[in-house]
Write a protein that holds these residues in place. Structure first.
Motif, mmCIF file in Angstrom:
data_model
loop_
_atom_site.group_PDB
_atom_site.id
_atom_site.type_symbol
_atom_site.label_atom_id
_atom_site.label_comp_id
_atom_site.label_asym_id
_atom_site.label_seq_id
_atom_site.Cartn_x
_atom_site.Cartn_y
_atom_site.Cartn_z
ATOM 1 N N HIS A 223 0.835 -1.519 -0.247
ATOM 2 C CA HIS A 223 0.106 -0.175 -0.530
ATOM 3 C C HIS A 223 1.159 1.347 0.135
ATOM 4 N N ALA A 224 2.017 0.879 0.196
ATOM 5 C CA ALA A 224 3.254 2.108 -0.030
ATOM 6 C C ALA A 224 3.476 2.493 -1.197
ATOM 7 N N ASN A 225 3.353 1.827 -2.512
ATOM 8 C CA ASN A 225 4.237 2.209 -3.492
ATOM 9 C C ASN A 225 4.946 1.760 -3.335
ATOM 10 N N ALA A 226 5.881 1.136 -3.273
ATOM 11 C CA ALA A 226 7.223 0.525 -2.920
ATOM 12 C C ALA A 226 7.754 -0.533 -3.615
ATOM 13 N N ILE A 227 7.154 -1.358 -4.712
ATOM 14 C CA ILE A 227 7.618 -1.870 -5.268
ATOM 15 C C ILE A 227 6.577 -2.188 -7.211
ATOM 16 N N THR A 228 8.047 -2.036 -7.526
ATOM 17 C CA THR A 228 7.167 -2.041 -9.086
ATOM 18 C C THR A 228 8.362 -3.173 -10.034
ATOM 19 N N GLY A 229 7.753 -3.560 -10.686
ATOM 20 C CA GLY A 229 8.596 -4.439 -11.546
ATOM 21 C C GLY A 229 7.014 -4.624 -12.915
ATOM 22 N N VAL A 230 7.833 -5.304 -13.551
ATOM 23 C CA VAL A 230 7.460 -5.397 -15.149
ATOM 24 C C VAL A 230 7.068 -7.177 -14.866
ATOM 25 N N VAL A 231 5.883 -7.994 -14.939
ATOM 26 C CA VAL A 231 5.390 -9.060 -15.445
ATOM 27 C C VAL A 231 6.132 -9.879 -15.451
ATOM 28 N N ARG A 232 6.254 -11.008 -14.952
ATOM 29 C CA ARG A 232 7.872 -12.164 -14.963
ATOM 30 C C ARG A 232 8.543 -11.568 -15.354
#
Ligand code: SF4
Ligand code: SF4
Ligand code: SF4
Length: 264
Positions: A223-232
């Protein structure tokens, strides 16, 4: 698997230690890794997990430091911090310090945690200063129960645990503050317990790219929007945004998120 913990509080040897979580008991942590209690005092309680963790009394020191096994005792997976408290610490004061620290850690996204912990902090300080009525004490406990089921993530959900366990194990100290007199607070002139000392921030969470399958479950739960990435592809955690609520560690089905000690 060993985990790095920050040991602090009323022990002879505070600092970072590697603890094989599965087998080590809390007594071994206090007496061996921590060098025993400072100034020959007796251990009264240990707080495990920081703002979203909880408190155990000295009678429970033979429990292993294993978060699954500590769950029935109200200890959630939280920060890797163990704060050891001696017999002269007032648990109302300790609960206050932890609640106050929670205020600096939340991300503010959900009302329950953002506004609820603020109000709990006010009520707890009123209790600490002998100004809380019985009625408002009930309100404080009801508010804590409410936050523990409505907050979005572990940080908010666990914010009541330290207070809840302190009331459970040390009710007479809360009684004293309601009645306007606490011998412990009146005679303890030491620096108060500080849940947020600097070394505490040396531990952060990272995604192990060799294990991450890019399923995105962690990001959807953060909920802190701290994780990002592209699926797979491997995801990553922004330490500046992470509030260390540990929700992602529990959410990851591949055990790809680890704690690391920053080299500072
Ligand atoms: S998302 Fe978590 S840390 Fe943020 S305000 Fe809600 S419970 Fe607190
Ligand atoms: S990255 Fe993990 S520990 Fe950090 S805020 Fe997001 S869910 Fe919580
Ligand atoms: S939940 Fe685990 S495997 Fe899935 S993206 Fe996050 S770190 Fe990677």
């Amino acid at each position: 698997m060993a985990r790095i913990f920050m040991l602090k509080g009323d022990i002879n040897r505070p600092g970072h230690v590697d603890i094989p979580e599965e087998s080590t008991t809390l007594r071994e942590v206090v007496e061996q890794l921590g060098g025993g209690m400072a100034n020959g005092k007796r251990c009264k309680a240990v707080q495990i997990g920081g703002p979203s963790g909880g408190l155990l009394s000295a009678e429970q020191l033979d429990l292993p430091l294993h978060f699954q096994q500590l769950k029935p005792y109200g200890i959630r997976r939280g920060d890797s911090v163990i704060t050891v408290l001696d017999e002269d610490r007032c648990m109302v004061d300790v609960a206050c310090r932890f609640m106050q620290y929670t205020q600096t850690e939340f991300c503010g996204k959900c009302v329950s945690c953002r506004e609820g912990t603020k109000r709990m902090n006010e009520l707890l300080w009123a209790l600490r200063n002998y100004r809380l009525s019985e009625e408002d004490f009930s309100l404080l406990m009801d508010l804590g129960e409410m936050i523990s089921v409505t907050a979005f993530c572990n940080l908010g959900r666990g914010s009541f645990s330290t207070l809840q366990s302190a009331v459970k194990y040390f009710p007479e100290e809360f009684r004293g503050h309601l009645d306007g007199h606490c011998a412990l607070c009146e005679n303890d002139y030491r620096y108060p317990i500080q849940p947020g000392d600097l070394p505490y921030n040396r531990i952060c969470l990272v995604v192990d790219p060799a294990i991450c399958r890019g399923c995105s479950k962690c990001a959807r739960n953060c909920h802190a929007n701290a994780i990002t990435g592209v699926v797979r592809s491997p995801f990553s955690i922004d330490p500046e945004k992470c509030v260390k609520c540990y929700t992602c560690i529990e959410a990851c089905p591949f055990d790809a998120i680890k704690e690391v000690e920053l080299d500072v």
